[in-house]
Design a protein around this motif. Structure first.
Motif, PDB file in Angstrom:
ATOM      1  N   ARG A  18     -21.676  -7.915 -55.841  1.00 50.09           N
ATOM      2  CA  ARG A  18     -20.408  -7.362 -55.370  1.00 50.09           C
ATOM      3  C   ARG A  18     -19.844  -8.198 -54.216  1.00 50.09           C
ATOM      4  N   ASP A  22     -16.442 -10.424 -54.118  1.00 54.03           N
ATOM      5  CA  ASP A  22     -15.410 -10.323 -53.074  1.00 54.03           C
ATOM      6  C   ASP A  22     -15.092 -11.690 -52.492  1.00 54.03           C
ATOM      7  N   ARG A  25     -13.125 -13.602 -55.066  1.00 53.32           N
ATOM      8  CA  ARG A  25     -11.763 -13.084 -55.142  1.00 53.32           C
ATOM      9  C   ARG A  25     -10.920 -13.618 -53.977  1.00 53.32           C
ATOM     10  N   TYR A 236      -7.850 -12.839 -62.543  1.00 54.13           N
ATOM     11  CA  TYR A 236      -7.906 -11.429 -62.135  1.00 54.13           C
ATOM     12  C   TYR A 236      -8.523 -10.562 -63.236  1.00 54.13           C
ATOM     13  N   ALA A 237      -8.239 -10.940 -64.484  1.00 51.72           N
ATOM     14  CA  ALA A 237      -8.854 -10.187 -65.580  1.00 51.72           C
ATOM     15  C   ALA A 237     -10.374 -10.348 -65.552  1.00 51.72           C
ATOM     16  N   MET A 239     -12.205 -11.159 -62.889  1.00 49.16           N
ATOM     17  CA  MET A 239     -12.751 -10.478 -61.721  1.00 49.16           C
ATOM     18  C   MET A 239     -12.739  -8.967 -61.902  1.00 49.16           C
ATOM     19  N   ASN A 240     -11.677  -8.450 -62.524  1.00 44.85           N
ATOM     20  CA  ASN A 240     -11.640  -7.010 -62.784  1.00 44.85           C
ATOM     21  C   ASN A 240     -12.736  -6.603 -63.765  1.00 44.85           C
ATOM     22  N   GLU A 241     -12.968  -7.463 -64.759  1.00 43.68           N
ATOM     23  CA  GLU A 241     -14.043  -7.181 -65.708  1.00 43.68           C
ATOM     24  C   GLU A 241     -15.399  -7.216 -65.011  1.00 43.68           C
ATOM     25  N   ALA A 243     -15.866  -6.609 -61.814  1.00 44.93           N
ATOM     26  CA  ALA A 243     -15.936  -5.402 -60.981  1.00 44.93           C
ATOM     27  C   ALA A 243     -16.283  -4.181 -61.828  1.00 44.93           C
ATOM     28  N   ARG A 244     -15.689  -4.121 -63.019  1.00 42.71           N
ATOM     29  CA  ARG A 244     -15.991  -2.989 -63.903  1.00 42.71           C
ATOM     30  C   ARG A 244     -17.462  -2.993 -64.303  1.00 42.71           C
TER      31      ARG A 244
END
Length: 360
Positions: A18, A22, A25, A236-237, A239-241, A243-244
């Motif tokens: 995590r 960050d 990101r 971003y996709a 990174m969002n994936e 994060a998910r």
């Protein structure tokens, strides 16, 4: 304890992932901001270049219009010179025809003068002979006088024709000089017209080249914007994936903790129940009259063997379940970390495609 340690290790790896996400990101956002700044600077330069080109284009258009007007003027002058040349050439042809006719007339007059001079000489010789013979020469003298008058007329006519021929030659020479000057003027006009056309073509080529450069720069800027937008979207996709997946991993770890706590409670309850049964059995044994002793080995005692077997089963269960959860946690952690690394590779590749080096 081992299962709890494995869960704690998995939690630590998840927290590290995590934090790494960050950091990635933040780094990606800084790099995207720098790329956007470069694009904005390029766009400003393109606007300034377009404004400068428009100003230069207006000046070039004015210059082109001046050249076009000059071209029309020179073309009109050239047309007039060609018309004058045609007229001059016709005049020279007419003068040459007149000269030929005049030269032929002079030749004929000279031939007539020579013939008449020969006749006059013959008449004078005959007159001498007639005088010597005592003959009448009155009629012969009259003929001689007529021939002399005619000879003078022919000589005067020949002189007049020769004078006209000289004047005609002078006029013909002047006409030819004028024709040469006209030809020189035509050549100069054609050269000037070619230079004007070349200047107009150069202006058109320069304007076309400027428009092409602006169009190419605009296309490159548009492509850079589209590439940056796609890179942002993809990054971003990813990174969002990631994060998910981290959230899913945390949920799985939390579920594992809950299930481990439940199994531990079940195990403690089973141990308590077994201990209660043992205590009850001891009380019952205490209530029994002094028995007859039978010496049995531990393995021969059915109750002890059953209890030992039950304990062994519980021990195996207590070892197997944490191991299963530990393996599940390890697999989840490995899968998550592998995907995070793979996703970071895609991000690194995307940033590399945007022109950033490893040091940046």
């Amino acid at each position: 304890d081992d299962a709890q340690k494995e869960l704690d290790d998995a939690q630590k790896e998840l927290d590290d992932g995590r934090r790494e996400l960050d950091v990635s990101r933040a780094k990606a956002e800084r790099e995207f901001a720098a790329a956007q700044k470069k694009i904005d600077s390029a766009e400003q330069q393109l606007r300034e270049g377009r404004l400068a080109f428009e100003q230069q284009s207006k000046a070039a258009q004015r210059q082109r219009a001046t050249l076009v007007d000059k071209q029309k003027e020179v073309a009109a002058q050239l047309e007039e010179l060609r018309k004058t040349r045609t007229e001059t050439a016709q005049t020279i042809a007419e003068l040459e025809t007149q000269r030929t006719q005049l030269a032929d007339a002079i030749t004929q007059l000279k031939a007539g003068i020579e013939a008449l001079t020969a006749q006059l000489e013959q008449a004078k010789a005959m007159r001498e002979q007639m005088i010597a013979a005592g003959m009448d020469i009155t009629e012969l003298d009259a003929q001689i006088d007529q021939m002399e008058v005619r000879l003078n007329e022919l000589a005067e006519s020949c002189s007049g024709y020769e004078l006209q021929l000289e004047q005609l030659d002078m006029g013909l020479a002047q006409a030819k000089d004028g024709l040469a000057q006209i030809d020189s003027g035509i050549q100069q006009a054609e050269d000037g017209l070619a230079q004007i056309k070349s200047g107009i073509q150069q202006i058109d080529d320069a304007l076309a080249a400027g428009r092409a450069q602006l169009a190419s720069a605009q296309a490159q800027l548009t492509a850079a914007k589209r590439q940056l937008a796609n890179a942002k979207k993809e990054a971003y996709a990813q990174m969002n994936e990631a994060a998910r997946k981290l959230v899913d991993g945390q949920a799985e770890i939390d579920d594992g903790k809950i299930e481990l706590a439940a199994q531990k409670a079940d195990f403690d309850r089973e141990i308590a129940d077994a201990q209660k049964e043992i205590d009850e059995a001891r009380e019952k044994v205490g209530d029994i009259n002094k028995p007859t002793w039978y010496v049995l080995t531990r393995d021969g005692n059915a109750g002890l063997s059953g209890f030992d077997q039950d304990s062994s089963n519980l021990k195996r269960i207590g070892f197997t379940f944490p191991l299963i959860f530990f393996l599940v946690a390890v697999l989840i952690s490995l899968s998550s970390m592998a995907r995070m690394v793979e996703e970071q590779r895609g991000l690194i590749g995307t940033l590399g495609a945007l022109g950033y080096s490893t040091g940046q």
